[in-house]
Scaffold this motif. Structure first.
Motif: not given
Length: 104
Positions: A26-36, A67-71, A76-78, A82-91
């Motif tokens: 997603w473009p907004e996720l890519k931008q968030l990573l760059k901004d971080a 960046l897990g606190q961001t919407e 993205w985690w949610a 279904d394709v990777m092992k996740t924690n209870p919060d979907n991370s």
């Protein structure tokens, strides 16, 4: 600039779907990573173990794992749960790796 590495775990048979979703990041996720401050981000797959190895170059104090606190990251985690092992919060279940050698 710091270099961060960590591993995650892909579910069996999900390589193609994982690649597809990241090719369409997603473009907004890519931008968030760059901004971080994430300037480089690579993920490699060991097909024998289904372990994903991630590497990032980051300017600043943290990388994508902080960046897990961001919407958008929570969405993205949610989306990826279904394709990777996740924690209870979907991370993704991930393990930070210690750098033991670096050559410039």
């Amino acid at each position: 600039m710091q270099r961060l590495a960590f591993k995650m775990y892909l579910n069996e048979g999900q390589k193609a779907e994982y690649k597809k979703r990241h090719n369409e990041i997603w473009p907004e996720l890519k931008q968030l990573l760059k901004d971080a401050g994430v300037s480089e981000y690579s993920i490699f797959l060991d097909e024998e173990t289904n372990i994903l190895f991630a590497f990032q170059k980051v300017s600043g104090k943290g990388g994508s794992q902080d960046l897990g606190q961001t919407e958008i990251v929570q969405k993205w985690w949610a989306f990826m749960k279904d394709v990777m092992k996740t924690n209870p919060d979907n991370s993704p279940v991930s393990v930070q790796l210690e750098e033991v050698f670096y050559m410039e």
